[in-house]
Scaffold this active site. Structure first.
Site, PDB file in Angstrom:
ATOM      1  N   ASP A   1      -1.973  -0.692   6.052  1.00 14.28           N
ATOM      2  CA  ASP A   1      -2.270  -0.371   7.459  1.00 14.28           C
ATOM      3  C   ASP A   1      -3.749   0.372   7.652  1.00 14.28           C
ATOM      4  O   ASP A   1      -4.000   0.467   8.668  1.00 14.28           O
ATOM      5  CB  ASP A   1      -1.371   1.001   7.661  1.00 14.28           C
ATOM      6  CG  ASP A   1      -1.600   2.264   6.919  1.00 14.28           C
ATOM      7  OD1 ASP A   1      -2.003   2.165   5.705  1.00 14.28           O
ATOM      8  OD2 ASP A   1      -1.530   3.331   7.307  1.00 14.28           O
TER       9      ASP A   1
ATOM     10  N   LYS B   1     -15.511   6.775  -2.352  1.00 18.69           N
ATOM     11  CA  LYS B   1     -14.305   7.677  -2.233  1.00 18.69           C
ATOM     12  C   LYS B   1     -14.695   9.452  -2.001  1.00 18.69           C
ATOM     13  O   LYS B   1     -14.188  10.245  -2.381  1.00 18.69           O
ATOM     14  CB  LYS B   1     -13.694   7.888  -3.435  1.00 18.69           C
ATOM     15  CG  LYS B   1     -12.980   6.205  -3.649  1.00 18.69           C
ATOM     16  CD  LYS B   1     -12.110   6.189  -5.089  1.00 18.69           C
ATOM     17  CE  LYS B   1     -11.854   4.682  -5.219  1.00 18.69           C
ATOM     18  NZ  LYS B   1     -10.854   4.381  -4.126  1.00 18.69           N
TER      19      LYS B   1
ATOM     20  N   ASP C   1      -7.130  -2.337   3.392  1.00 16.05           N
ATOM     21  CA  ASP C   1      -6.049  -3.352   3.225  1.00 16.05           C
ATOM     22  C   ASP C   1      -6.300  -4.856   3.584  1.00 16.05           C
ATOM     23  O   ASP C   1      -5.551  -5.857   3.294  1.00 16.05           O
ATOM     24  CB  ASP C   1      -4.416  -2.719   3.566  1.00 16.05           C
ATOM     25  CG  ASP C   1      -4.358  -1.360   3.021  1.00 16.05           C
ATOM     26  OD1 ASP C   1      -4.358  -1.343   1.781  1.00 16.05           O
ATOM     27  OD2 ASP C   1      -3.715  -0.534   3.793  1.00 16.05           O
TER      28      ASP C   1
ATOM     29  N   ASP D   1       0.747  -1.258  -0.156  1.00 19.15           N
ATOM     30  CA  ASP D   1       0.169  -0.039   0.062  1.00 19.15           C
ATOM     31  C   ASP D   1       0.821   1.250  -0.218  1.00 19.15           C
ATOM     32  O   ASP D   1       1.997   1.032   0.181  1.00 19.15           O
ATOM     33  CB  ASP D   1      -0.925  -0.145   1.105  1.00 19.15           C
ATOM     34  CG  ASP D   1      -1.543   1.105   1.263  1.00 19.15           C
ATOM     35  OD1 ASP D   1      -2.388   1.541   0.327  1.00 19.15           O
ATOM     36  OD2 ASP D   1      -2.103   1.617   2.454  1.00 19.15           O
TER      37      ASP D   1
END
Length: 1050
Positions: A749, A505, A753, A388
């Site tokens: 993190d 988003k 993920d 990531d």
């Protein structure tokens, strides 16, 4: 359930505890059953059946637990309830008798037990009783005791180190006390606390959901084993406390949305606490290395038992009848025990146990939490690392860098200066709207206990992006425009909120002005912030820097698009801030109705401006990725960020090094021409292929076919996946794993993920990351130290490398040379050249002392330049390995030991043919010698054979210290490969020989004897010869890497 309880630190580990899940389902079924009689409250099903907090109204819950929705608990109430104990789940009790049995009978110890029992039988009743036989039996039981003690010590030490490093994880929780939101240790939560949970948080105690966003979702997989997200609710959806959706249970996770919950159970009285108590001790799982060694142990044990039985059979059906008197039943069994002890590399399980301790200690020093030590060895096999971006490759300390309106652009540092110098500050009125959105449409919050500190030093709870906007908006003060955070918060009240998620988003807040007598167009607002490419279609107007609203033209769109691409290409995350005035919105509607209402208003927004947020790469990432790539590992970036931002950061950290970067069109063109391969294992770039770079978006990933994936995994070394959703991240990992025999590691993190971390072979989470990510990962970098990844990789490779060296060292002498002594005795009619005592003594002392030193070998210079090990095909032992054992090292060692035996006999007047094939002729008067003289010759000859083998193995030890490098460049005495334990081991083995030969007690019980001086010196020349032969082999391998000798190299 009104009785108080204590809450857990939930068991961590990537592998689920299926015992807990079975108990959960069992209890859920039992709670449904109708009971006519009362049962003991100690029964878990009854205790859970008595939970009724989910059936009460919100007000009744607050009343029962004497709490308040905005004030929480007062300090006095907290102190009173703290007397019930810490919020920690008691670990399951250890079944010590099972551990003891494993220590005593585990590994090769069961073969030693067989040898001990047979030796005791040979002493009595098979007899006649001899001190030698009894001494061997005592030695064997001592071996078992020492081995068991060593296994226990190493296991205890490794567990102690792991517990100490696990204690470094800070489990925290946000609660409301005395009207302020505070961050406290999860262990300090008490019943009645109001906990504030955001996406990514672990639920710290059992709680009733009191307030919730409409998109609230929980991950209960740790309890149920089911990966589907469970929606949260405010009202009961089932009478069963385990099935209702308005309870948040300990050790589950919030994966989407936010909520407030009232704690009703903590610690051992939570559902998880009761399940842990019921399920008992966690079942032991073999690590990858242990599983492979367990297979090796079974093979070796079967071979040892086969040859032992064959030796006894040959005695029974051939030697006893054809050569009566050659061996007695007891002597035949004692000599045949050599087959059992010869094949037992006793140092191997000890070295495996030691490797776990070495790994745990080194990882602890770097503050790396390894949930399962197998993870380290698996990291040594890693061939692809999917990382990531935010918080992993970058520092996760986001800062607002730039502000843009339609007709003006600002650096954050110059805002106040430009406003102050302006003749009319009103020309920058747009800052008021931008400040309103940045502060009120924000999911982050300051910890109230740190409000006295400066804005930058305060502790925050929330997403890094929100945190950056929170710090910026709190610090931004423009009196000339009435921009002030405290006043803004007093003027507006938040009515509704849709938190940011990886699918939309964007984040939305509905706010209303308070204490306003007349309602006007600016009383109620919808505030939105999110990805520009997602929000652009919803905007039809734009705010200029002076606060005037104009139509959003195609030219204005292009201005913002160009600005976004410019900022993104410099590695900045770009957010768009929008708003829209609305009529007063109804409150008190169901969550889903509110959500539908708000979605209908997501149009005709006014674009206020863009904010560029900078998140610098971690300083240790660039050199770390360079080391990882040199080790033959491909590093891919998988992020939800904008394509240009991701590509810019990827270039800065060394993931993308090529100027030309391919796109989906190039993949499709290659896929149409590519011939399909026979199997998925062969889909990987070849060593001589050029480095090719690729960037794909989430939209591209969704449209990829199997042939496209073959091209992506098989042709590209550098890849950036941008704008990906959590599901797409997981698919990327699974598609890579399915091709090219790849072992895939994922670093991350965030909540988004977690699916990929679970799907990977090794999940690596940052210590500062979300609880969901840390739960899904197998390895946690507590100090967010990316440089720990190549260190762990090197450790995994080193452990495997050193275990290969140990096995290669142990087998030529410990198995091969000892076994040849038994073969000579049984098949060639020769007195056994190595006694049963010497075989046992060598296996558990000389071998162990020297093999342990190999576990402390430093990495060879090329260890991190080799290709990753293929976990499917590259085994600890293979045919090349056994070739070196039996046809190289062993073929030099056992003939040397046998030659020394025959040389000594020849010096006593017994030539080769007077020693071999003598069978029962060897007795009083043979070649004119008395039986005592002949026995003395045997005793001395056996000691010579033993010393030759022990000292000759020093040459093997030095030879296997390096796989390819010459000992002249990498030796154990000085330099980077210094390992003085090798010298200690060689000295120790010689001292053991001296004690065995010259110790009066050993001479009396085990018939050992001093040997002539020349037989002490010659074995050192043999050791040197073995080392020189191996140096010659390595030189050929280095000079001719494609030769037949190099092909045979281990």
């Amino acid at each position: 359930m009104s009785d108080t309880t204590h809450s857990p630190e939930s068991p961590s580990g990537k592998e689920k505890d299926y015992d807990v899940q079975i108990e959960y389902r069992t209890l859920s079924g039992r709670v449904e059953e109708k009971q006519t009689t009362s049962k003991s409250p100690q029964n878990s099903a009854d205790a859970i059946r008595n939970i009724d907090v989910h059936l009460l109204s919100v007000d009744e819950v607050y009343s029962r637990y004497s709490s308040h929705p905005t004030v929480g608990l007062e300090l006095a109430a907290v102190r009173y309830r703290e007397r019930d104990g810490k919020n920690i789940i008691s670990p399951p009790p250890t079944v010590y008798w099972k551990k003891l049995l494993d220590y005593v009978f585990g590994g090769f110890n069961f073969l030693m037990w067989i040898s001990f029992i047979l030796t005791v039988l040979c002493y009595e009743p098979l007899g006649p009783p001899e001190a030698f036989t009894l001494g061997v039996a005592v030695l064997l039981i001592l071996v078992i005791a020492v081995s068991a003690g060593f296994y226990a010590l190493v296991d205890w030490n490794a567990n102690r180190i792991m517990k100490s490093i696990k204690s470094l994880i800070a489990h925290e929780a946000a609660v409301i006390r005395d009207g302020n939101q505070q961050i406290i240790k999860a262990a300090d939560i008490v019943v009645g606390d109001i906990a504030v949970l955001n996406a990514g948080d672990r639920v710290p105690a059992d709680m009733r959901v009191m307030q919730a966003s409409s998109d609230l979702r929980f991950d209960r997989s740790l309890l149920t084993g089911e990966s589907e997200m469970v929606p949260g609710a405010l009202d009961a959806t089932s009478d069963n406390a385990l099935e209702t959706r308005n309870l948040a249970l300990t050790s589950t996770f919030v994966v989407q949305g936010t909520c407030h919950g009232l704690v009703f159970a903590t610690g051992d009285r939570t559902v998880m606490g009761r399940l842990v108590k019921m399920s008992g001790e966690t079942k032991f799982k073999l690590t990858t290395i242990q599983r492979e060694l367990w297979f090796f142990t079974k093979v070796i044990s079967c071979v040892a038992l086969f040859f032992f039985c064959l030796s006894i059979l040959l005695y029974g059906v051939w030697l006893r009848t054809s050569y009566p008197g050659y061996d007695t039943p007891s002597s035949a069994i004692v000599n045949s025990i050599g087959c059992l002890t010869a094949f037992v590399p006793q140092g191997l399980p000890i070295c495996v146990a030691l490797s776990l301790t070495v790994v745990a200690r080194r990882m602890a020093k770097r503050q790396v939490l390894v949930k399962n030590l197998a993870t380290i060895e698996t990291l040594g096999c890693m061939s692809v690392l999917c990382s990531d971006k935010t918080g992993t490759l970058t520092a996760g300390k986001m800062m607002v860098g730039n502000i843009a309106f339609l007709n003006d652009v600002f650096c954050v540092e110059e805002i106040n200066e430009r406003v102050t110098k302006a003749s009319d500050p009103a020309v920058f009125s747009a800052f008021k709207a931008l400040h309103q959105i940045a502060r009120l449409c924000n999911g982050a919050k300051f910890d109230a206990t740190t409000n006295h500190l400066s804005v930058q030093d305060r502790t925050t709870k929330g997403d890094p992006t929100d945190t950056a906007l929170l710090r910026f908006s709190e610090a931004l003060s423009i009196p000339e425009l009435g921009v002030d955070a405290i006043t803004l918060q007093q003027d507006y009240q938040k009515k509704f909120e849709l938190p940011f998620n990886s699918s939309n988003k964007w984040m939305l807040s509905v706010v209303s002005k308070v204490n306003t007598a007349e309602k006007n167009a600016e009383s109620n607002w919808i505030l939105v912030k999110g990805a520009p490419d997602v929000l652009f279609p919803s905007c039809d107007s734009v705010l200029q820097s002076d606060g005037t609203v104009v139509k959003l033209t195609s030219r204005a769109r292009q201005t913002f698009t160009t600005l976004q691409e410019d900022w993104s290409s410099r590695g900045q995350r770009v957010l768009m801030l929008c708003r829209k005035p609305i009529e007063e919105i109804k409150t008190g509607l169901p969550q889903n109705d509110m959500e539908d209402l708000v979605y209908m208003e997501m149009c005709n927004l006014t674009l206020v401006g863009l904010i560029g947020i900078y998140d610098p790469p971690r300083p240790d990432v660039l050199p770390s990725i360079s080391i990882i790539r040199q080790a033959g590992v491909r590093v891919f970036m998988v992020t939800g960020d904008f394509k240009l931002t991701a590509l810019a950061i990827a270039r800065q950290v060394g993931i993308i090094t090529q100027h030309v970067v391919d796109t989906i069109q190039d993949v499709r063109a290659a896929a149409s021409e590519k011939v399909s391969l026979k199997d998925d294992y062969s889909i990987k770039p070849f060593d001589d292929d050029p480095i090719r770079s690729l960037v794909l978006t989430g939209e591209d990933v969704a449209s990829l076919t199997s042939l496209d994936w073959n091209v992506i995994v098989g042709a590209y070394t550098e890849i950036v996946f941008a704008r990906t959703t959590p599901d797409q991240k997981m698919r990327i990992v699974e598609e890579i794993k399915a091709r090219g025999d790849n072992t895939v590691a994922v670093t991350g993190d965030g909540v988004n993920d977690a699916p990929a971390l679970k799907a990977a072979d090794i999940g690596v989470a940052m210590g500062s990351g979300s609880d969901v990510a840390k739960e899904a990962a197998a390895l946690i970098l507590l100090k967010n130290d990316f440089a720990s990844i190549p260190v762990a990789m090197e450790m995994g490779r080193l452990v495997f490398d050193n275990l290969k060296k140990v096995t290669l060292y142990l087998m030529p002498a410990g198995s091969y040379t000892q076994f040849m002594a038994v073969v000579a005795n049984v098949l060639l009619g020769m007195q056994i050249p190595m006694s049963a005592y010497q075989q046992v003594a060598y296996s558990i002392s000389n071998d162990v002392v020297m093999s342990i030193s190999l576990m402390y070998e430093k990495p060879e210079w090329d260890l991190m330049q080799r290709k990753p090990r293929n976990a499917r095909t590259d085994r600890l032992t293979d045919w090349r390995f056994f070739f070196h054992i039996f046809l190289f090292y062993g073929l030099m060692l056992w003939p040397c030991a046998m030659v020394m035996w025959f040389l000594y006999m020849d010096q006593q007047g017994l030539s080769f043919y007077k020693v071999i094939l003598t069978f029962n002729q060897w007795g009083d008067g043979w070649q004119g010698y008395t039986l005592d003289q002949l026995n003395h010759f045997i005793n001395v000859g056996q000691c010579i054979y033993y010393v030759t083998m022990a000292i000759g193995q020093c040459g093997t030890l030095l030879a296997v210290c390096n796989r390819r490098v010459s000992i002249l460049h990498s030796n154990p005495l000085w330099g980077p490969s210094r390992n003085l334990l090798v010298l200690v081991g060689m000295t120790g083995t010689v001292l053991i020989c001296v004690v065995n030969l010259y110790g009066p007690g050993f001479q009396r019980v085990f018939d050992t004897a001093p040997i002539p001086g020349m037989f002490w010196g010659l074995p050192f020349t043999f050791a040197l010869g073995i080392l020189l032969m191996d140096e010659t082999r390595k030189a050929i391998v280095r000079k001719y890497p494609k030769s037949f000798i190099a092909w045979l190299a281990w």
